[in-house]
Design a protein around this motif. Structure first.
Motif, PDB file in Angstrom:
ATOM      1  N   GLY A 161     -17.029  -7.568  -6.111  1.00  0.00           N
ATOM      2  CA  GLY A 161     -16.125  -7.645  -4.823  1.00  0.00           C
ATOM      3  C   GLY A 161     -14.808  -6.808  -5.179  1.00  0.00           C
ATOM      4  N   ALA A 162     -14.064  -6.582  -3.952  1.00  0.00           N
ATOM      5  CA  ALA A 162     -12.659  -6.166  -3.936  1.00  0.00           C
ATOM      6  C   ALA A 162     -11.798  -6.426  -4.673  1.00  0.00           C
ATOM      7  N   LYS A 163     -11.700  -8.146  -4.747  1.00  0.00           N
ATOM      8  CA  LYS A 163     -10.472  -8.596  -5.516  1.00  0.00           C
ATOM      9  C   LYS A 163     -10.724  -8.442  -6.946  1.00  0.00           C
ATOM     10  N   ASN A 164     -11.984  -8.077  -7.397  1.00  0.00           N
ATOM     11  CA  ASN A 164     -12.104  -7.824  -8.946  1.00  0.00           C
ATOM     12  C   ASN A 164     -11.936  -6.408  -9.414  1.00  0.00           C
ATOM     13  N   THR A 165     -11.784  -5.636  -8.356  1.00  0.00           N
ATOM     14  CA  THR A 165     -11.609  -4.163  -8.673  1.00  0.00           C
ATOM     15  C   THR A 165     -10.275  -3.681  -8.757  1.00  0.00           C
ATOM     16  N   GLY A 166      -9.540  -3.910  -7.920  1.00  0.00           N
ATOM     17  CA  GLY A 166      -7.896  -3.474  -7.646  1.00  0.00           C
ATOM     18  C   GLY A 166      -7.068  -4.320  -8.579  1.00  0.00           C
ATOM     19  N   LEU A 167      -6.277  -3.748  -9.328  1.00  0.00           N
ATOM     20  CA  LEU A 167      -5.077  -4.402 -10.335  1.00  0.00           C
ATOM     21  C   LEU A 167      -3.786  -3.652 -10.102  1.00  0.00           C
ATOM     22  N   ASP A 168      -2.757  -4.360 -10.239  1.00  0.00           N
ATOM     23  CA  ASP A 168      -1.422  -3.983 -10.235  1.00  0.00           C
ATOM     24  C   ASP A 168      -1.061  -4.122 -11.765  1.00  0.00           C
ATOM     25  N   ILE A 169      -0.477  -2.901 -12.163  1.00  0.00           N
ATOM     26  CA  ILE A 169       0.163  -2.756 -13.749  1.00  0.00           C
ATOM     27  C   ILE A 169       1.402  -2.478 -13.532  1.00  0.00           C
ATOM     28  N   THR A 170       2.335  -3.117 -14.387  1.00  0.00           N
ATOM     29  CA  THR A 170       3.875  -2.982 -14.835  1.00  0.00           C
ATOM     30  C   THR A 170       3.679  -2.089 -15.995  1.00  0.00           C
ATOM     31  N   PHE A 171       4.486  -1.134 -16.092  1.00  0.00           N
ATOM     32  CA  PHE A 171       4.856  -0.278 -17.105  1.00  0.00           C
ATOM     33  C   PHE A 171       6.132  -0.529 -17.592  1.00  0.00           C
TER      34      PHE A 171
END
Length: 148
Positions: free
Chosen positions: A71-81
């Motif tokens: 599903g979509a909620k398990n595919t997109g992630l936010d990452i902080t550098f």
């Protein structure tokens, strides 16, 4: 609890066995201000007591192909550098706006996500850079020590 602010270093290949795709660009992570007219300020890696690296924070959206069947909620992630300069991916776009990346200095911090009785464990995700980046975001440690 002493572990409240602890970041857990981990191996990229263990967390993202199929790699990641950077979606769009890496942008400055800006502080929230309730005043619309206030100038935008980029976040720094510092807590309220002044602890942290004091490096700039950058944000990116990535897609994890391993979560595609869930599903979509398990595919997109936010990452902080966490870096003095914006990390730049070295790989070419495979499609407009999509670049494969591999993170360096990957760290995770567990958190509770969801509402009410539908809660689960999620993670804040941080990295110090991108493998193959030669933009100057990474500092060559041995060379920096020799210069000092």
């Amino acid at each position: 609890m002493a572990l409240k602010d602890m970041w857990i270093p981990t191996d990229f290949d263990a967390v993202f066995p199929l790699g990641l795709m950077l979606v769009g660009r890496i942008e400055a992570d800006e502080e929230f201000s309730s005043d619309r007219n206030a100038p935008k300020r980029q976040k720094l890696d510092m807590d309220r007591e002044g602890n942290g690296s004091r490096k700039r924070m950058w944000k990116a959206t990535v897609m994890d192909p391993a979560g595609a069947g869930k599903g979509a909620k398990n595919t997109g992630l936010d990452i902080t550098f966490i870096s003095d300069t914006v990390p730049m991916p070295s790989a070419d776009e495979v499609m407009a706006g999509f670049r494969p990346i591999k993170l360096e200095g990957l760290m995770l911090k567990p958190r509770v996500v969801g509402n009410g009785e539908f809660k689960s464990i999620g993670f804040y995700i941080r990295a110090t850079g991108i493998v193959g980046d030669n933009s100057g975001a990474k500092v060559n440690e041995p060379a920096a020590r020799k210069a000092a």
